[in-house]
Design a protein around this motif. Sequence first.
Motif, PDB file in Angstrom:
ATOM      1  N   ASN A 281       2.231   1.632  -3.995  1.00 18.99           N
ATOM      2  CA  ASN A 281       1.423   2.332  -4.799  1.00 18.99           C
ATOM      3  C   ASN A 281       0.956   4.002  -4.554  1.00 18.99           C
ATOM      4  O   ASN A 281       0.735   4.341  -5.335  1.00 18.99           O
ATOM      5  N   LEU A 282       0.928   4.126  -2.693  1.00 22.75           N
ATOM      6  CA  LEU A 282       0.792   5.522  -2.498  1.00 22.75           C
ATOM      7  C   LEU A 282       1.540   6.451  -2.846  1.00 22.75           C
ATOM      8  O   LEU A 282       1.548   7.567  -3.396  1.00 22.75           O
TER       9      LEU A 282
ATOM     10  N   SER B   5       1.928   6.462  -7.206  1.00 18.60           N
ATOM     11  CA  SER B   5       0.966   6.968  -7.350  1.00 18.60           C
ATOM     12  C   SER B   5       0.622   8.880  -7.350  1.00 18.60           C
ATOM     13  O   SER B   5       0.085   9.746  -7.937  1.00 18.60           O
TER      14      SER B   5
ATOM     15  N   LYS C  78       0.787  -1.431  -0.134  1.00 22.26           N
ATOM     16  CA  LYS C  78       0.383  -0.103  -0.077  1.00 22.26           C
ATOM     17  C   LYS C  78       0.911   1.470   0.349  1.00 22.26           C
ATOM     18  O   LYS C  78       0.550   2.309  -0.521  1.00 22.26           O
TER      19      LYS C  78
ATOM     20  N   ILE D 128       3.394   9.227  -9.700  1.00 25.84           N
ATOM     21  CA  ILE D 128       2.451   9.812 -11.800  1.00 25.84           C
ATOM     22  C   ILE D 128       1.657  10.936 -11.499  1.00 25.84           C
ATOM     23  O   ILE D 128       1.504  11.722 -12.546  1.00 25.84           O
ATOM     24  N   PHE D 129       0.624  11.359 -10.100  1.00 27.99           N
ATOM     25  CA  PHE D 129      -0.289  12.682 -10.390  1.00 27.99           C
ATOM     26  C   PHE D 129       0.929  13.598 -10.890  1.00 27.99           C
ATOM     27  O   PHE D 129       0.644  14.924 -11.273  1.00 27.99           O
TER      28      PHE D 129
END
Length: 111
Positions: free
Chosen positions: A33-34, A37, A30, A40-41
């Motif tokens: 993934n955080l 993310s 997790k 990418i943002f």
Amino acid sequence: ILQIKLRRRYFAHTNGRFDIKFIMQKSKVKDVNLWLSLLIFICIFIFVFNPTKYMQSVSNGLTVWAVAVIPALFPFFVLSKLLVELNFFEKFAKYIAPVTHKLCKAPAISG
């Protein structure tokens, strides 16, 4: 209440035993993934608000891909597709199977 639900979920996924390693692995995934993310943002945010800087780079990348990569890989794609469609590898495997079996101790199917 949230902790009880999480414990039940982890308990169910570990085949009836409470495994702390399983919980730690899930939390690491997790976290990764955080962060991924978020990265990418940020990249999308930079590209959207400053497109002129990156348009030339994208254009150069596509040009290099069209001029260098496709001509280099196209013959390989055509030749490999032709060999697969003509069952060349199955026919060739019959002849090379004894050699691979003696050298690598591999089964004949791996030929």
